[in-house]
Design a protein around this motif. Structure first.
Motif, PDB file in Angstrom:
ATOM      1  N   LEU A  57       0.876  -1.274  -0.062  1.00 41.65           N
ATOM      2  CA  LEU A  57       0.133  -0.128  -0.004  1.00 41.65           C
ATOM      3  C   LEU A  57       0.863   1.357   0.212  1.00 41.65           C
ATOM      4  N   LEU A  61       0.703   4.211  -3.047  1.00 40.71           N
ATOM      5  CA  LEU A  61       0.720   5.788  -2.820  1.00 40.71           C
ATOM      6  C   LEU A  61       1.936   6.564  -3.066  1.00 40.71           C
ATOM      7  N   LEU A  65       1.387   6.167  -7.731  1.00 38.45           N
ATOM      8  CA  LEU A  65       0.468   7.341  -7.944  1.00 38.45           C
ATOM      9  C   LEU A  65       1.319   8.266  -8.642  1.00 38.45           C
ATOM     10  N   ILE A 265      -6.015   9.195  -9.508  1.00 36.36           N
ATOM     11  CA  ILE A 265      -6.510   8.562  -8.352  1.00 36.36           C
ATOM     12  C   ILE A 265      -7.666   7.776  -8.363  1.00 36.36           C
ATOM     13  N   VAL A 268      -6.412   4.400  -9.227  1.00 30.06           N
ATOM     14  CA  VAL A 268      -5.511   3.702  -8.054  1.00 30.06           C
ATOM     15  C   VAL A 268      -6.362   2.954  -7.226  1.00 30.06           C
ATOM     16  N   VAL A 269      -7.619   4.021  -6.729  1.00 31.22           N
ATOM     17  CA  VAL A 269      -8.292   3.615  -5.557  1.00 31.22           C
ATOM     18  C   VAL A 269      -9.074   2.349  -6.051  1.00 31.22           C
ATOM     19  N   THR A 272      -6.768  -0.834  -6.217  1.00 31.67           N
ATOM     20  CA  THR A 272      -6.554  -1.305  -4.813  1.00 31.67           C
ATOM     21  C   THR A 272      -7.551  -1.951  -3.969  1.00 31.67           C
TER      22      THR A 272
END
Ligand code: PFF
Length: 458
Positions: A57, A61, A65, A265, A268-269, A272
Protein backbone atom coordinates in the motif's frame (compact mmCIF):
# COMPACT_ATOMS: atom_id res chain seq x y z
CA UNK A 1 -13.92 21.57 -34.53
CA UNK A 2 -11.92 19.29 -32.33
CA UNK A 3 -10.69 20.89 -29.11
CA UNK A 4 -7.12 19.80 -29.69
CA UNK A 5 -6.98 21.47 -33.03
CA UNK A 6 -8.29 24.65 -31.44
CA UNK A 7 -5.58 24.52 -28.83
CA UNK A 8 -3.02 23.66 -31.45
CA UNK A 9 -1.94 20.62 -29.46
CA UNK A 10 -0.73 17.40 -31.02
CA UNK A 11 -3.19 14.75 -32.01
CA UNK A 12 -2.75 11.04 -31.75
CA UNK A 13 -2.83 9.10 -34.95
CA UNK A 14 -4.67 6.28 -33.24
CA UNK A 15 -7.79 8.21 -32.24
CA UNK A 16 -8.91 9.45 -28.88
CA UNK A 17 -11.04 8.33 -25.94
CA UNK A 18 -14.57 9.64 -26.29
CA UNK A 19 -14.61 11.13 -22.80
CA UNK A 20 -12.89 11.36 -19.43
CA UNK A 21 -14.98 8.42 -18.26
CA UNK A 22 -13.84 6.37 -21.23
CA UNK A 23 -10.22 6.88 -20.26
CA UNK A 24 -10.91 6.03 -16.62
CA UNK A 25 -12.65 2.86 -17.73
CA UNK A 26 -9.89 1.88 -20.10
CA UNK A 27 -7.14 2.58 -17.58
CA UNK A 28 -9.10 0.76 -14.88
CA UNK A 29 -9.64 -2.09 -17.33
CA UNK A 30 -5.89 -2.22 -17.80
CA UNK A 31 -5.13 -2.05 -14.10
CA UNK A 32 -7.80 -4.45 -12.85
CA UNK A 33 -6.99 -7.95 -13.96
CA UNK A 34 -5.26 -11.13 -12.94
CA UNK A 35 -2.86 -8.95 -10.96
CA UNK A 36 -5.57 -8.12 -8.45
CA UNK A 37 -7.39 -11.39 -8.20
CA UNK A 38 -4.81 -14.03 -9.05
CA UNK A 39 -1.41 -12.47 -8.35
CA UNK A 40 -2.07 -10.29 -5.30
CA UNK A 41 -3.39 -13.09 -3.05
CA UNK A 42 -0.74 -15.62 -4.02
CA UNK A 43 2.18 -13.21 -3.73
CA UNK A 44 0.84 -11.89 -0.41
CA UNK A 45 0.48 -15.50 0.74
CA UNK A 46 4.06 -16.32 -0.25
CA UNK A 47 5.34 -13.17 1.41
CA UNK A 48 3.72 -13.69 4.80
CA UNK A 49 0.61 -11.51 4.56
CA UNK A 50 0.11 -8.33 6.64
CA UNK A 51 3.53 -6.69 6.47
CA UNK A 52 3.69 -7.30 2.73
CA UNK A 53 0.26 -5.71 2.33
CA UNK A 54 1.26 -2.56 4.25
CA UNK A 55 4.45 -2.15 2.22
CA UNK A 56 2.46 -2.75 -0.96
CA UNK A 57 0.00 0.00 0.00
CA UNK A 58 2.90 2.35 0.76
CA UNK A 59 4.40 1.62 -2.68
CA UNK A 60 1.05 2.32 -4.35
CA UNK A 61 0.67 5.70 -2.71
CA UNK A 62 4.22 7.07 -2.69
CA UNK A 63 5.51 5.54 -5.92
CA UNK A 64 2.60 4.17 -7.94
CA UNK A 65 0.49 7.31 -7.97
CA UNK A 66 3.25 9.75 -9.00
CA UNK A 67 4.51 7.29 -11.62
CA UNK A 68 1.01 6.88 -13.03
CA UNK A 69 0.55 10.64 -13.29
CA UNK A 70 3.96 10.88 -14.96
CA UNK A 71 3.07 8.23 -17.52
CA UNK A 72 -0.22 9.87 -18.41
CA UNK A 73 1.28 13.33 -18.68
CA UNK A 74 4.19 12.15 -20.83
CA UNK A 75 1.82 10.19 -23.06
CA UNK A 76 -0.57 13.07 -23.55
CA UNK A 77 2.21 15.57 -24.19
CA UNK A 78 3.85 13.35 -26.81
CA UNK A 79 0.66 11.92 -28.36
CA UNK A 80 2.66 9.22 -30.10
CA UNK A 81 3.66 5.66 -29.31
CA UNK A 82 5.76 5.48 -26.13
CA UNK A 83 9.06 4.95 -27.97
CA UNK A 84 8.58 8.02 -30.19
CA UNK A 85 7.03 10.04 -27.41
CA UNK A 86 9.97 9.58 -25.05
CA UNK A 87 12.46 10.23 -27.88
CA UNK A 88 10.71 13.37 -29.09
CA UNK A 89 10.09 14.79 -25.64
CA UNK A 90 13.66 13.94 -24.63
CA UNK A 91 14.92 16.10 -27.45
CA UNK A 92 12.32 18.79 -26.96
CA UNK A 93 13.22 19.13 -23.30
CA UNK A 94 16.88 19.59 -24.13
CA UNK A 95 18.04 16.08 -23.26
CA UNK A 96 18.48 13.22 -25.75
CA UNK A 97 16.47 10.98 -28.03
CA UNK A 98 17.85 8.00 -26.16
CA UNK A 99 14.96 8.33 -23.73
CA UNK A 100 13.10 6.44 -26.44
CA UNK A 101 14.83 3.35 -25.10
CA UNK A 102 12.63 3.53 -22.01
CA UNK A 103 9.62 3.11 -24.29
CA UNK A 104 11.50 0.29 -26.01
CA UNK A 105 12.06 -1.50 -22.75
CA UNK A 106 8.34 -1.14 -22.08
CA UNK A 107 7.54 -2.82 -25.37
CA UNK A 108 9.80 -5.75 -24.48
CA UNK A 109 8.35 -6.00 -20.96
CA UNK A 110 4.86 -6.09 -22.48
CA UNK A 111 5.82 -9.05 -24.69
CA UNK A 112 7.26 -10.97 -21.77
CA UNK A 113 4.40 -10.23 -19.37
CA UNK A 114 1.68 -11.11 -21.82
CA UNK A 115 3.47 -14.38 -22.63
CA UNK A 116 2.66 -15.70 -19.15
CA UNK A 117 -0.42 -13.59 -18.51
CA UNK A 118 -2.14 -15.22 -21.45
CA UNK A 119 -1.45 -18.69 -20.10
CA UNK A 120 -2.96 -17.84 -16.72
CA UNK A 121 -5.90 -16.16 -18.42
CA UNK A 122 -6.25 -19.48 -20.22
CA UNK A 123 -6.70 -21.17 -16.83
CA UNK A 124 -9.56 -18.79 -16.18
CA UNK A 125 -11.16 -19.64 -19.53
CA UNK A 126 -10.77 -23.35 -18.82
CA UNK A 127 -12.43 -22.82 -15.45
CA UNK A 128 -15.45 -21.26 -17.13
CA UNK A 129 -16.06 -24.59 -18.80
CA UNK A 130 -15.24 -26.61 -15.68
CA UNK A 131 -17.60 -24.50 -13.58
CA UNK A 132 -20.42 -24.60 -16.10
CA UNK A 133 -20.18 -28.38 -16.33
CA UNK A 134 -20.56 -28.67 -12.55
CA UNK A 135 -17.05 -29.98 -11.89
CA UNK A 136 -16.88 -28.04 -8.64
CA UNK A 137 -20.33 -28.72 -7.24
CA UNK A 138 -19.80 -30.17 -3.77
CA UNK A 139 -16.13 -30.72 -4.56
CA UNK A 140 -13.62 -31.18 -1.75
CA UNK A 141 -10.04 -30.05 -1.83
CA UNK A 142 -8.78 -33.24 -3.45
CA UNK A 143 -11.35 -33.00 -6.25
CA UNK A 144 -10.43 -29.37 -6.95
CA UNK A 145 -6.73 -30.28 -6.97
CA UNK A 146 -7.48 -33.00 -9.49
CA UNK A 147 -9.21 -30.55 -11.83
CA UNK A 148 -6.36 -28.05 -11.52
CA UNK A 149 -3.69 -30.73 -11.95
CA UNK A 150 -5.47 -32.19 -14.95
CA UNK A 151 -5.31 -28.82 -16.62
CA UNK A 152 -1.80 -27.71 -15.72
CA UNK A 153 -0.23 -31.12 -16.40
CA UNK A 154 -1.34 -31.00 -20.00
CA UNK A 155 0.67 -29.03 -22.56
CA UNK A 156 -2.10 -29.36 -25.11
CA UNK A 157 -4.91 -28.19 -22.85
CA UNK A 158 -2.90 -25.23 -21.57
CA UNK A 159 -1.77 -24.52 -25.11
CA UNK A 160 -5.28 -24.43 -26.52
CA UNK A 161 -6.62 -22.01 -23.91
CA UNK A 162 -3.53 -19.83 -24.23
CA UNK A 163 -4.05 -19.76 -27.99
CA UNK A 164 -7.70 -18.81 -27.64
CA UNK A 165 -6.86 -15.99 -25.27
CA UNK A 166 -4.17 -14.60 -27.58
CA UNK A 167 -6.56 -14.65 -30.51
CA UNK A 168 -9.18 -12.74 -28.50
CA UNK A 169 -6.59 -10.15 -27.50
CA UNK A 170 -5.23 -9.63 -30.99
CA UNK A 171 -8.71 -9.25 -32.43
CA UNK A 172 -9.62 -6.37 -30.11
CA UNK A 173 -6.29 -4.60 -30.50
CA UNK A 174 -6.54 -4.90 -34.25
CA UNK A 175 -9.85 -3.06 -34.16
CA UNK A 176 -8.55 -0.01 -32.30
CA UNK A 177 -8.74 1.61 -28.93
CA UNK A 178 -12.35 2.66 -28.73
CA UNK A 179 -14.54 0.10 -30.36
CA UNK A 180 -15.28 -2.76 -28.05
CA UNK A 181 -12.87 -1.86 -25.31
CA UNK A 182 -14.78 1.07 -23.89
CA UNK A 183 -18.04 -0.78 -24.02
CA UNK A 184 -16.69 -3.96 -22.45
CA UNK A 185 -15.13 -2.25 -19.47
CA UNK A 186 -18.22 -0.23 -18.67
CA UNK A 187 -20.13 -3.38 -17.75
CA UNK A 188 -17.31 -5.54 -16.63
CA UNK A 189 -15.73 -3.67 -13.75
CA UNK A 190 -19.01 -3.06 -11.88
CA UNK A 191 -20.11 -6.66 -12.47
CA UNK A 192 -16.85 -8.02 -11.15
CA UNK A 193 -17.23 -5.86 -8.08
CA UNK A 194 -20.73 -7.16 -7.40
CA UNK A 195 -19.55 -10.74 -7.65
CA UNK A 196 -16.64 -10.13 -5.33
CA UNK A 197 -19.14 -8.84 -2.79
CA UNK A 198 -21.19 -12.01 -3.16
CA UNK A 199 -18.02 -13.97 -2.47
CA UNK A 200 -17.19 -11.70 0.44
CA UNK A 201 -20.56 -12.57 1.94
CA UNK A 202 -19.63 -16.24 1.68
CA UNK A 203 -16.14 -15.62 3.10
CA UNK A 204 -17.60 -13.82 6.12
CA UNK A 205 -19.70 -16.84 6.99
CA UNK A 206 -17.04 -19.41 6.09
CA UNK A 207 -15.67 -19.64 9.62
CA UNK A 208 -12.21 -18.46 8.57
CA UNK A 209 -12.92 -14.77 8.23
CA UNK A 210 -11.24 -13.54 11.42
CA UNK A 211 -8.14 -15.55 10.67
CA UNK A 212 -8.09 -14.51 7.01
CA UNK A 213 -8.54 -10.82 7.76
CA UNK A 214 -5.87 -10.95 10.45
CA UNK A 215 -3.49 -12.65 8.05
CA UNK A 216 -4.06 -9.91 5.50
CA UNK A 217 -3.95 -6.90 7.79
CA UNK A 218 -1.96 -7.78 10.92
CA UNK A 219 1.65 -7.04 10.07
CA UNK A 220 4.55 -9.01 11.43
CA UNK A 221 7.52 -6.95 10.42
CA UNK A 222 9.98 -9.52 11.68
CA UNK A 223 9.14 -11.48 8.52
CA UNK A 224 10.17 -8.66 6.20
CA UNK A 225 13.26 -9.13 4.06
CA UNK A 226 14.61 -7.20 1.09
CA UNK A 227 12.95 -9.78 -1.09
CA UNK A 228 9.54 -9.14 0.45
CA UNK A 229 9.87 -5.39 -0.12
CA UNK A 230 10.86 -6.00 -3.74
CA UNK A 231 7.86 -8.30 -4.20
CA UNK A 232 5.55 -5.62 -2.78
CA UNK A 233 7.02 -3.04 -5.11
CA UNK A 234 6.78 -5.36 -8.09
CA UNK A 235 3.16 -6.14 -7.24
CA UNK A 236 2.36 -2.41 -7.01
CA UNK A 237 3.75 -1.82 -10.50
CA UNK A 238 2.18 -4.93 -11.97
CA UNK A 239 -1.28 -4.28 -10.61
CA UNK A 240 -1.32 -0.63 -11.72
CA UNK A 241 0.08 -1.50 -15.18
CA UNK A 242 3.00 0.84 -14.57
CA UNK A 243 6.61 0.98 -15.69
CA UNK A 244 6.13 -0.39 -19.18
CA UNK A 245 4.42 2.56 -20.85
CA UNK A 246 1.01 0.92 -21.23
CA UNK A 247 -0.62 3.77 -19.35
CA UNK A 248 1.58 6.16 -21.31
CA UNK A 249 0.18 4.72 -24.53
CA UNK A 250 -3.36 5.20 -23.21
CA UNK A 251 -2.45 8.72 -22.06
CA UNK A 252 -1.71 9.59 -25.67
CA UNK A 253 -5.41 9.16 -26.42
CA UNK A 254 -6.57 11.30 -23.50
CA UNK A 255 -8.57 14.44 -24.31
CA UNK A 256 -6.70 17.68 -23.62
CA UNK A 257 -9.04 19.04 -20.97
CA UNK A 258 -9.14 15.97 -18.72
CA UNK A 259 -7.60 16.23 -15.27
CA UNK A 260 -4.71 13.80 -14.93
CA UNK A 261 -4.61 13.99 -11.14
CA UNK A 262 -8.18 13.01 -10.39
CA UNK A 263 -8.38 10.35 -13.10
CA UNK A 264 -5.19 8.73 -11.79
CA UNK A 265 -6.49 8.73 -8.24
CA UNK A 266 -9.74 7.15 -9.37
CA UNK A 267 -7.89 4.34 -11.14
CA UNK A 268 -5.55 3.73 -8.21
CA UNK A 269 -8.39 3.60 -5.67
CA UNK A 270 -10.49 1.26 -7.82
CA UNK A 271 -7.57 -1.07 -8.44
CA UNK A 272 -6.43 -1.20 -4.83
CA UNK A 273 -9.94 -1.78 -3.49
CA UNK A 274 -10.44 -4.71 -5.83
CA UNK A 275 -7.14 -6.31 -4.79
CA UNK A 276 -7.91 -5.97 -1.08
CA UNK A 277 -11.40 -7.30 -1.65
CA UNK A 278 -9.94 -10.32 -3.45
CA UNK A 279 -7.60 -10.90 -0.51
CA UNK A 280 -10.48 -10.68 1.93
CA UNK A 281 -12.32 -13.32 -0.07
CA UNK A 282 -9.44 -15.74 -0.61
CA UNK A 283 -7.74 -15.98 2.78
CA UNK A 284 -10.83 -16.82 4.85
CA UNK A 285 -11.54 -19.64 2.40
CA UNK A 286 -7.92 -20.78 2.65
CA UNK A 287 -8.04 -20.97 6.45
CA UNK A 288 -11.58 -22.33 6.71
CA UNK A 289 -10.43 -25.28 4.60
CA UNK A 290 -7.16 -25.80 6.39
CA UNK A 291 -5.15 -24.92 3.28
CA UNK A 292 -1.75 -23.22 3.10
CA UNK A 293 -1.65 -19.55 2.08
CA UNK A 294 1.73 -19.95 0.37
CA UNK A 295 0.87 -22.51 -2.27
CA UNK A 296 1.82 -20.29 -5.18
CA UNK A 297 0.24 -19.41 -8.52
CA UNK A 298 -2.53 -22.00 -8.19
CA UNK A 299 -3.93 -20.36 -5.04
CA UNK A 300 -7.21 -18.88 -6.29
CA UNK A 301 -7.79 -21.77 -8.66
CA UNK A 302 -7.55 -24.18 -5.75
CA UNK A 303 -9.54 -22.19 -3.20
CA UNK A 304 -12.38 -20.34 -4.94
CA UNK A 305 -13.88 -23.54 -6.39
CA UNK A 306 -14.26 -24.82 -2.83
CA UNK A 307 -16.35 -21.77 -1.95
CA UNK A 308 -18.43 -22.04 -5.10
CA UNK A 309 -18.83 -25.77 -4.65
CA UNK A 310 -20.26 -25.19 -1.22
CA UNK A 311 -22.68 -22.30 -1.79
CA UNK A 312 -26.23 -22.21 -3.12
CA UNK A 313 -26.18 -21.39 -6.83
CA UNK A 314 -22.44 -22.00 -6.82
CA UNK A 315 -22.36 -23.46 -10.31
CA UNK A 316 -23.88 -20.30 -11.73
CA UNK A 317 -21.74 -17.94 -9.65
CA UNK A 318 -18.55 -19.84 -10.44
CA UNK A 319 -19.21 -19.73 -14.16
CA UNK A 320 -20.01 -16.03 -14.01
CA UNK A 321 -16.95 -15.33 -11.89
CA UNK A 322 -14.52 -16.98 -14.28
CA UNK A 323 -16.19 -15.29 -17.23
CA UNK A 324 -15.66 -11.93 -15.53
CA UNK A 325 -12.11 -12.78 -14.54
CA UNK A 326 -11.37 -13.71 -18.14
CA UNK A 327 -12.82 -10.39 -19.26
CA UNK A 328 -10.74 -8.52 -16.70
CA UNK A 329 -7.64 -10.30 -17.99
CA UNK A 330 -8.64 -9.48 -21.55
CA UNK A 331 -8.92 -5.72 -20.96
CA UNK A 332 -5.50 -5.82 -19.28
CA UNK A 333 -3.88 -7.87 -22.03
CA UNK A 334 -5.04 -5.39 -24.62
CA UNK A 335 -3.14 -2.61 -22.89
CA UNK A 336 0.02 -4.72 -22.71
CA UNK A 337 0.46 -4.87 -26.46
CA UNK A 338 -0.86 -1.39 -27.26
CA UNK A 339 2.66 0.17 -26.93
CA UNK A 340 4.14 -2.38 -29.36
CA UNK A 341 1.26 -2.10 -31.82
CA UNK A 342 1.18 1.71 -31.79
CA UNK A 343 4.95 1.70 -32.28
CA UNK A 344 4.82 -0.66 -35.26
CA UNK A 345 1.99 1.24 -36.90
CA UNK A 346 3.92 4.51 -36.68
CA UNK A 347 7.35 3.09 -37.41
CA UNK A 348 6.57 0.76 -40.31
CA UNK A 349 3.36 2.29 -41.54
CA UNK A 350 1.46 -0.99 -41.33
CA UNK A 351 -2.19 -1.48 -40.37
CA UNK A 352 -3.17 -2.10 -36.76
CA UNK A 353 -4.34 -5.55 -37.77
CA UNK A 354 -0.98 -6.46 -39.27
CA UNK A 355 0.96 -5.08 -36.32
CA UNK A 356 -1.28 -6.82 -33.78
CA UNK A 357 -0.93 -10.14 -35.62
CA UNK A 358 2.85 -10.04 -35.74
CA UNK A 359 3.10 -9.07 -32.08
CA UNK A 360 0.52 -11.70 -31.19
CA UNK A 361 2.39 -14.53 -32.88
CA UNK A 362 5.67 -13.71 -31.15
CA UNK A 363 4.00 -13.55 -27.74
CA UNK A 364 2.02 -16.70 -28.43
CA UNK A 365 5.23 -18.61 -29.13
CA UNK A 366 6.94 -17.20 -26.04
CA UNK A 367 3.93 -18.31 -24.02
CA UNK A 368 4.86 -21.95 -24.46
CA UNK A 369 7.78 -21.43 -22.10
CA UNK A 370 5.20 -20.72 -19.41
CA UNK A 371 2.90 -23.51 -20.55
CA UNK A 372 5.74 -25.98 -20.12
CA UNK A 373 6.85 -24.51 -16.78
CA UNK A 374 3.86 -26.25 -15.21
CA UNK A 375 4.53 -29.71 -16.61
CA UNK A 376 7.38 -31.00 -18.77
CA UNK A 377 9.78 -28.26 -17.68
CA UNK A 378 8.57 -27.95 -14.09
CA UNK A 379 11.85 -29.44 -12.90
CA UNK A 380 13.90 -26.86 -14.80
CA UNK A 381 14.33 -24.44 -11.92
CA UNK A 382 16.93 -21.75 -11.38
CA UNK A 383 17.05 -18.24 -9.88
CA UNK A 384 13.48 -17.41 -8.88
CA UNK A 385 12.14 -20.91 -9.65
CA UNK A 386 10.62 -22.24 -12.88
CA UNK A 387 10.97 -20.47 -16.22
CA UNK A 388 7.59 -18.86 -15.55
CA UNK A 389 8.74 -17.67 -12.11
CA UNK A 390 11.83 -16.15 -13.67
CA UNK A 391 9.98 -14.32 -16.44
CA UNK A 392 7.58 -13.02 -13.82
CA UNK A 393 10.39 -11.96 -11.48
CA UNK A 394 12.41 -10.30 -14.24
CA UNK A 395 9.45 -8.29 -15.52
CA UNK A 396 7.44 -7.47 -12.39
CA UNK A 397 10.24 -6.97 -9.91
CA UNK A 398 12.97 -5.60 -12.14
CA UNK A 399 11.86 -4.25 -15.52
CA UNK A 400 8.70 -2.49 -14.32
CA UNK A 401 10.27 -0.73 -11.31
CA UNK A 402 13.31 0.18 -13.44
CA UNK A 403 11.04 1.54 -16.19
CA UNK A 404 9.07 3.41 -13.52
CA UNK A 405 12.26 4.91 -12.12
CA UNK A 406 13.32 6.19 -15.53
CA UNK A 407 9.84 7.52 -16.30
CA UNK A 408 9.52 9.39 -13.02
CA UNK A 409 13.05 10.79 -13.35
CA UNK A 410 12.18 11.93 -16.85
CA UNK A 411 9.02 13.68 -15.67
CA UNK A 412 10.62 15.12 -12.53
CA UNK A 413 14.09 16.07 -13.72
CA UNK A 414 14.25 16.13 -17.51
CA UNK A 415 10.96 17.83 -18.27
CA UNK A 416 10.75 21.49 -17.34
CA UNK A 417 8.52 22.64 -14.55
CA UNK A 418 6.62 24.59 -17.13
CA UNK A 419 5.82 21.54 -19.25
CA UNK A 420 4.71 19.31 -16.42
CA UNK A 421 2.73 22.00 -14.58
CA UNK A 422 1.00 22.82 -17.81
CA UNK A 423 0.16 19.27 -18.69
CA UNK A 424 -0.94 18.24 -15.20
CA UNK A 425 -2.93 21.42 -14.65
CA UNK A 426 -3.67 20.48 -11.03
CA UNK A 427 -6.26 22.42 -9.06
CA UNK A 428 -3.86 24.06 -6.62
CA UNK A 429 -0.14 24.90 -6.67
CA UNK A 430 0.29 22.88 -3.48
CA UNK A 431 -0.88 19.73 -5.25
CA UNK A 432 1.58 20.32 -8.05
CA UNK A 433 4.39 20.81 -5.56
CA UNK A 434 3.43 17.57 -3.84
CA UNK A 435 3.49 15.65 -7.12
CA UNK A 436 6.82 17.18 -8.07
CA UNK A 437 8.34 16.36 -4.70
CA UNK A 438 7.17 12.74 -4.98
CA UNK A 439 8.37 12.48 -8.58
CA UNK A 440 11.76 14.12 -8.01
CA UNK A 441 12.73 12.75 -4.64
CA UNK A 442 10.48 10.27 -2.89
CA UNK A 443 9.79 7.84 -5.74
CA UNK A 444 13.33 7.75 -7.21
CA UNK A 445 15.02 7.42 -3.82
CA UNK A 446 12.60 4.71 -2.71
CA UNK A 447 13.03 2.80 -5.96
CA UNK A 448 16.81 2.90 -5.80
CA UNK A 449 16.76 1.93 -2.13
CA UNK A 450 14.55 -1.10 -2.79
CA UNK A 451 16.84 -2.26 -5.60
CA UNK A 452 19.99 -1.86 -3.51
CA UNK A 453 18.29 -3.54 -0.61
CA UNK A 454 17.19 -6.48 -2.73
CA UNK A 455 20.69 -7.13 -4.00
CA UNK A 456 21.94 -6.92 -0.44
CA UNK A 457 23.79 -3.62 -0.65
CA UNK A 458 21.63 -1.63 1.69
N1 PFF B 1 -2.42 -4.48 -14.28
C1 PFF B 1 -2.71 -5.76 -14.85
C2 PFF B 1 -3.28 -6.66 -13.78
O1 PFF B 1 -3.27 -6.29 -12.59
O2 PFF B 1 -3.71 -7.76 -14.10
C3 PFF B 1 -1.52 -6.37 -15.51
C4 PFF B 1 -0.77 -5.45 -16.42
C5 PFF B 1 -1.44 -4.79 -17.46
C6 PFF B 1 0.56 -5.21 -16.22
C7 PFF B 1 -0.76 -3.93 -18.29
C8 PFF B 1 1.26 -4.34 -17.04
C9 PFF B 1 0.58 -3.71 -18.06
F1 PFF B 1 1.22 -2.87 -18.82
Amino acid sequence: MNQDAVKGARQSLHGQWSSRLAFILAATGSAVGLGNIWRFPYVAGESGGGAFVIIYLGCILLIGLPVMMSEVLIGRRGRRNPVRTMAVLGEEEGSTRFWGLVGGMGVVAGFLILSFYSVIAGWSLAYVVESASGAFTGADSAAVQAVFGGLTDSVSRLGIWHTLFMVLTVVVVARGVQKGLERAVRVLVPALLVLLFVLLGYAITSGGFAEGAAYLFRPDFSEVTGGVVLMALGQAFFTLSLGMAAIMAYGAYLPEDTSIGSTSITVVVADTSIALLAGLVIFPIVFANGLAPDQGPGLIFLTLPLAFGDMAGGQFFATLFFVLLSFAAWTSAISMIEPAVAWMVERFDVTRAAAASVVGVIIWLLGFLTVMSFNVLSGATFGAGTIFDNIDHLTSNIMLPLGGLLIVVFAGWVMSENSTANELDLATPARYRLWRFLARYVAPVALVAVFLNAIGLF
